[in-house]
Design an enzyme around this catalytic site. Structure first.
Site, PDB file in Angstrom:
ATOM      1  N   ASP B   8       6.627 -39.138 -29.823  1.00 44.93           N
ATOM      2  CA  ASP B   8       5.552 -39.898 -30.469  1.00 44.93           C
ATOM      3  C   ASP B   8       6.036 -41.231 -31.068  1.00 44.93           C
ATOM      4  O   ASP B   8       6.816 -41.236 -32.032  1.00 44.93           O
ATOM      5  CB  ASP B   8       4.888 -39.091 -31.586  1.00 44.93           C
ATOM      6  CG  ASP B   8       4.403 -37.717 -31.139  1.00 44.93           C
ATOM      7  OD1 ASP B   8       5.084 -37.086 -30.305  1.00 44.93           O
ATOM      8  OD2 ASP B   8       3.366 -37.264 -31.634  1.00 44.93           O
ATOM      9  N   GLU B  39       0.477 -41.366 -29.033  1.00 46.92           N
ATOM     10  CA  GLU B  39      -0.676 -40.993 -29.852  1.00 46.92           C
ATOM     11  C   GLU B  39      -0.691 -41.585 -31.254  1.00 46.92           C
ATOM     12  O   GLU B  39      -1.729 -41.557 -31.922  1.00 46.92           O
ATOM     13  CB  GLU B  39      -0.817 -39.461 -29.922  1.00 46.92           C
ATOM     14  CG  GLU B  39       0.226 -38.794 -30.794  1.00 46.92           C
ATOM     15  CD  GLU B  39      -0.332 -37.570 -31.536  1.00 46.92           C
ATOM     16  OE1 GLU B  39      -1.458 -37.158 -31.285  1.00 46.92           O
ATOM     17  OE2 GLU B  39       0.397 -37.055 -32.402  1.00 46.92           O
ATOM     18  N   ASN B  40       0.469 -42.099 -31.712  1.00 47.58           N
ATOM     19  CA  ASN B  40       0.501 -42.698 -33.054  1.00 47.58           C
ATOM     20  C   ASN B  40       0.874 -44.175 -33.026  1.00 47.58           C
ATOM     21  O   ASN B  40       1.287 -44.742 -34.035  1.00 47.58           O
ATOM     22  CB  ASN B  40       1.513 -41.961 -33.943  1.00 47.58           C
ATOM     23  CG  ASN B  40       1.290 -40.480 -33.998  1.00 47.58           C
ATOM     24  OD1 ASN B  40       2.095 -39.698 -33.498  1.00 47.58           O
ATOM     25  ND2 ASN B  40       0.180 -40.067 -34.567  1.00 47.58           N
ATOM     26  N   ASP B  67      -3.420 -34.949 -30.279  1.00 45.91           N
ATOM     27  CA  ASP B  67      -4.601 -34.780 -31.134  1.00 45.91           C
ATOM     28  C   ASP B  67      -5.111 -36.109 -31.694  1.00 45.91           C
ATOM     29  O   ASP B  67      -6.264 -36.195 -32.115  1.00 45.91           O
ATOM     30  CB  ASP B  67      -4.317 -33.800 -32.275  1.00 45.91           C
ATOM     31  CG  ASP B  67      -3.045 -34.138 -33.034  1.00 45.91           C
ATOM     32  OD1 ASP B  67      -1.993 -34.323 -32.395  1.00 45.91           O
ATOM     33  OD2 ASP B  67      -3.097 -34.240 -34.268  1.00 45.91           O
ATOM     34  N   HIS B  68      -4.266 -37.142 -31.697  1.00 49.71           N
ATOM     35  CA  HIS B  68      -4.721 -38.452 -32.181  1.00 49.71           C
ATOM     36  C   HIS B  68      -5.282 -39.326 -31.050  1.00 49.71           C
ATOM     37  O   HIS B  68      -5.523 -40.520 -31.266  1.00 49.71           O
ATOM     38  CB  HIS B  68      -3.569 -39.183 -32.881  1.00 49.71           C
ATOM     39  CG  HIS B  68      -3.257 -38.637 -34.234  1.00 49.71           C
ATOM     40  ND1 HIS B  68      -4.021 -38.922 -35.338  1.00 49.71           N
ATOM     41  CD2 HIS B  68      -2.292 -37.791 -34.657  1.00 49.71           C
ATOM     42  CE1 HIS B  68      -3.516 -38.287 -36.392  1.00 49.71           C
ATOM     43  NE2 HIS B  68      -2.473 -37.593 -36.007  1.00 49.71           N
ATOM     44  N   HIS B 151       1.871 -30.931 -26.314  1.00 50.38           N
ATOM     45  CA  HIS B 151       1.695 -31.455 -27.665  1.00 50.38           C
ATOM     46  C   HIS B 151       1.166 -30.338 -28.562  1.00 50.38           C
ATOM     47  O   HIS B 151      -0.030 -30.025 -28.536  1.00 50.38           O
ATOM     48  CB  HIS B 151       0.708 -32.622 -27.589  1.00 50.38           C
ATOM     49  CG  HIS B 151       0.695 -33.466 -28.829  1.00 50.38           C
ATOM     50  ND1 HIS B 151       1.645 -34.418 -29.078  1.00 50.38           N
ATOM     51  CD2 HIS B 151      -0.129 -33.500 -29.886  1.00 50.38           C
ATOM     52  CE1 HIS B 151       1.401 -35.012 -30.223  1.00 50.38           C
ATOM     53  NE2 HIS B 151       0.327 -34.459 -30.745  1.00 50.38           N
ATOM     54  N   HIS B 176       4.600 -33.640 -31.141  1.00 48.35           N
ATOM     55  CA  HIS B 176       3.649 -33.449 -32.245  1.00 48.35           C
ATOM     56  C   HIS B 176       4.274 -33.207 -33.611  1.00 48.35           C
ATOM     57  O   HIS B 176       3.734 -33.674 -34.610  1.00 48.35           O
ATOM     58  CB  HIS B 176       2.640 -32.332 -31.961  1.00 48.35           C
ATOM     59  CG  HIS B 176       1.665 -32.088 -33.069  1.00 48.35           C
ATOM     60  ND1 HIS B 176       0.711 -33.014 -33.446  1.00 48.35           N
ATOM     61  CD2 HIS B 176       1.506 -31.042 -33.920  1.00 48.35           C
ATOM     62  CE1 HIS B 176       0.002 -32.526 -34.456  1.00 48.35           C
ATOM     63  NE2 HIS B 176       0.470 -31.349 -34.765  1.00 48.35           N
ATOM     64  N   HIS B 178       7.128 -34.275 -34.652  1.00 52.67           N
ATOM     65  CA  HIS B 178       7.905 -35.464 -35.020  1.00 52.67           C
ATOM     66  C   HIS B 178       9.333 -35.125 -35.473  1.00 52.67           C
ATOM     67  O   HIS B 178       9.994 -35.992 -36.046  1.00 52.67           O
ATOM     68  CB  HIS B 178       7.193 -36.292 -36.094  1.00 52.67           C
ATOM     69  CG  HIS B 178       5.928 -36.954 -35.624  1.00 52.67           C
ATOM     70  ND1 HIS B 178       5.413 -38.094 -36.183  1.00 52.67           N
ATOM     71  CD2 HIS B 178       5.062 -36.653 -34.616  1.00 52.67           C
ATOM     72  CE1 HIS B 178       4.295 -38.440 -35.569  1.00 52.67           C
ATOM     73  NE2 HIS B 178       4.062 -37.582 -34.614  1.00 52.67           N
TER      74      HIS B 178
HETATM   75 FE   LIG Z   1       2.238 -37.483 -33.401  1.00 58.61          FE
HETATM   76 FE   LIG Z   2      -0.009 -34.954 -32.781  1.00 60.89          FE
END
Ligand SMILES: [Fe+2]
Ligand SMILES: [Fe+2]
Ligand SMILES: [Fe+2]
Ligand SMILES: [Fe+2]
Ligand SMILES: [Fe+2]
Ligand SMILES: [Fe+2]
Ligand SMILES: [Fe+2]
Ligand SMILES: [Fe+2]
Lengths: 262, 262, 262, 262
Positions: B8, B39-40, B67-68, B151, B176, B178
């Site tokens: 990520d 995603e981030n 999820d983001h 993820h 996910h 991190h």
């Molecule tokens: Fe993330």
């Molecule tokens: Fe995530």
């Protein structure tokens, strides 16, 4: 001061791994104190008085627990008589047992504290940050060397907890996910930290259990009997060296030992 | 075939880290394909079309999400036009975007698939095991080399997913949490696996965010504005070497690169 | 002593409903005290100082809150100056505001306490059972008439909480789910109980919000802007009559009033 | 067409209640079909083949289930032979059993469908909205009279589900929380709706279980053996009248019957 901590010991294979690992780490690290998380020692579910004594005889000084603390019912009364067996400190005040202890050996003094996280965790415990801080302030009157097992799921809660205690304890090591992380470090305040130590037990598995039934459950959502795995026994642990006067961590080193039990 | 995957990428620091890391990993690993979870990338929350192009220009072949995925609203329509941006495959069939792609380069062909877990995850997606398996069976008609980003939060779900796909894909790498895990391995069926690759961004942080506000929230439960951290920029990734004919993994190696941005 | 309690007041429609409902319930029930849960009064998210005063001017004696307590940032400092605005008692001790108050009127004295549940709830608060019990023991020195709003999701936690306090308070009424339950009763110890009072606001809705965006989210998992609904305004409340000397409940009656606002 | 549905039947007391309630509701409502949720019929945990037959002999036409569907292992194979026993439709396609049935009687035809929610629910099932809609479109070829049990926790998910199906089914009734709600209504499209029907069993309890052990768990977090309660037996149900040609609901009425078993 040298401390070795073993991640969640899972079932009989985990205990056999421990029996093999302890003499080995004694010769490798000369630890003053050995700690192990025992929440899965009894067939994966909690710990019994008998296994507690087995751990102590092996040379383990303190046993920490987690969300599986009470899986074996006898522990509810036993824990009141055995101060070296710690349940997470942020259970209700009335709950039996204690969440910290001060152990002595080789003329040294180490406080060990065990707390449990709340994000994604089943037991609805009280604030681990505030409760731990309060006790740690007390413990400082006795010794600056404090070793904390934070049994939690979410990486963000674990890191936040470690950073929160940075400078007031010697080490915060995570347990519960059964997977060792590669982020061991010493924070600026002198606290050694790792998000998760991993586990002791069969690693050809899903966190210690046989793979087949777990996959069956994820693909059918039907109940299955979880069985402990036995292949690829490994010990996951962490070594921390602490400066005694200050309580600051000098070194943190991940431990992964493989064994051929048979 | 050589593949590098970055965990990520968090915010501007994460993107700067990527800019520094890509030339370095190119010289270190000579990857045929580079993948990154984005995603981030946009201030911690999702990704924009602009940042997508920035990633592609840097030499990233495929961008996975989690999820983001939908944090930036423009992505809902943009993703339909940009097949190299993958949303998790187990969203409802009607949801825009795709969860897999086959990319070609250097005369090689790699399928990339992105799925999302359900344990402790907010989006209520459909069964990742069954849906992924079905698509993977199709992808095998095109290439045996398949790289999967799973993820997810729970170690048990991630390991079970990796074991479930063992032998049918080249790699399953988790994202996910991190936090990079130290359990990289090649499963018996030839699938490279790691529970979490970690993240690219500022590591003096709580998973990429400033420490202070996070601790404030855990100790008061009051709302706070989360701010991205900037100190200690690191790239977390994974290198996987794949035998092209069989799709089996030959090698898996963790990547942790530190940078001095200024 | 007669008390009327209104369930979560949602947005502007909820406040309009309240304006219509209060004169009506005054003539129907002659309440000595009126309480309302205001956690969704400001556009669905928390409450502002202005709306707090609006409530007080309407004749509401105490305003309780829940998981949305802090949605409006100004409340963090305002709540310290306005004792009639209660946040759940089981937030950390350092959190601003109080979780109980004793109000007087018509020569009568009523203690009001607000607690929040933990099962399926986001804020990770401390044990509501133990903390409430402790405060209630103190409150008994002042008055036997104690009215409790338990803001919680799970029916089992709510009923257990009500049963736990049976005999030591006059009423435990649930809030948070926004759906009135049909289980109002007086427990054997004399505590009036209902699992959920319901909400005040537009009932052609999903718990106060427009239906369309909610369905869109459940079927696509894509983000949407939630908008408050306006159709079918209703007030959901509960009436409790309490014997002043003993604090025992004599009567509990559900309130559902429909209005034609325009 | 007249239909009576009973909420979760809990244990032996629940079954006794049913034995008393069925003749009573037959004389009160002259139902063409009787449905009951049986997920807690066997000592609180699932249902056995024997109890299934007991239900059918009592005159119950269809038995729905929920998250406790598989608590009794024999059900996994038995459900394949007994089409009147429904498991939630949104389990994986390979899972044994069906989630709907069409029953006939008195020259009438009723489809019954059972789905399970996902918010705050343990089984990680697939999208109930999309899967139910698809099947319902098929069922319309057979009959416009469709009765749906939506077994779910969160009021928002339940109401959204009911609104989503409004106009395409005759009734959506919620189960799982074991507390009857007071929001029964007929939606504009003609679908009868209630968030929760409640349960059949001992109501001096915490959702069917003895109060003491539940409070012990909430205050100590220690494990306890949950025991089913026996006092204050009640049947919670719902009566729905449906216009046969259109499938529209004409009437919805809550049922609460008390019994003196001894
Ligand atoms: Fe993330
Ligand atoms: Fe995530
Ligand atoms: Fe464990
Ligand atoms: Fe654990
Ligand atoms: Fe709430
Ligand atoms: Fe609310
Ligand atoms: Fe149930
Ligand atoms: Fe259930």
């Amino acid at each position: 001061m040298k401390v070795v901590f073993f991640g969640d010991v899972v079932g009989e294979t985990g205990r056999e791994v421990l029996r093999e690992a302890i003499p080995k780490i004694k010769s490798l690290y000369q630890p003053d104190f050995i700690i192990a998380n025992g929440e899965n020692a009894a067939g994966g579910n909690g710990i019994t008085p008998k296994i507690t004594y087995e751990f102590l005889r092996l040379g383990i000084d303190v046993i920490t627990l987690g969300d599986h603390a009470w899986d074996q019912k006898e522990i509810v009364s036993f824990i009141q008589d055995e101060p070296r067996l710690l349940r997470p400190i942020n259970y209700p005040p009335e709950t039996p047992g204690e969440g910290y202890i001060i152990v002595k050996g080789n003329g040294k003094k180490l406080a060990v504290l065990c707390a449990i996280g709340r994000t994604f965790m089943i037991p609805q415990t009280d604030n681990p940050f505030l409760i731990s801080k309060k006790i740690i302030t007390e413990l400082h009157k006795e010794t600056p060397c404090i070793f904390v097992d934070f049994h939690a799921e979410a990486t963000s809660e674990k890191i936040a907890f470690g950073r929160f205690l940075d400078g007031s304890v010697s080490a915060v090591v995570g347990t519960h996910t059964h997977v060792q992380t590669a982020d061991e470090t010493i924070f600026p305040g002198g606290t050694a930290y790792i998000t998760d130590v991993g586990f002791c037990g069969a690693h050809d598995s899903v966190i210690g259990r046989e793979i087949g039934p777990i996959i069956y459950r994820y693909t059918t959502l039907l109940p299955t009997k979880f069985v402990l795995a036995t292949n690829n026994p490994k010990a996951n642990g962490i070594f921390v060296e602490i400066e005694e006067q200050s309580g600051k961590a000098l070194k943190i080193e991940r431990i992964q030992l493989s064994f051929n039990l048979s």
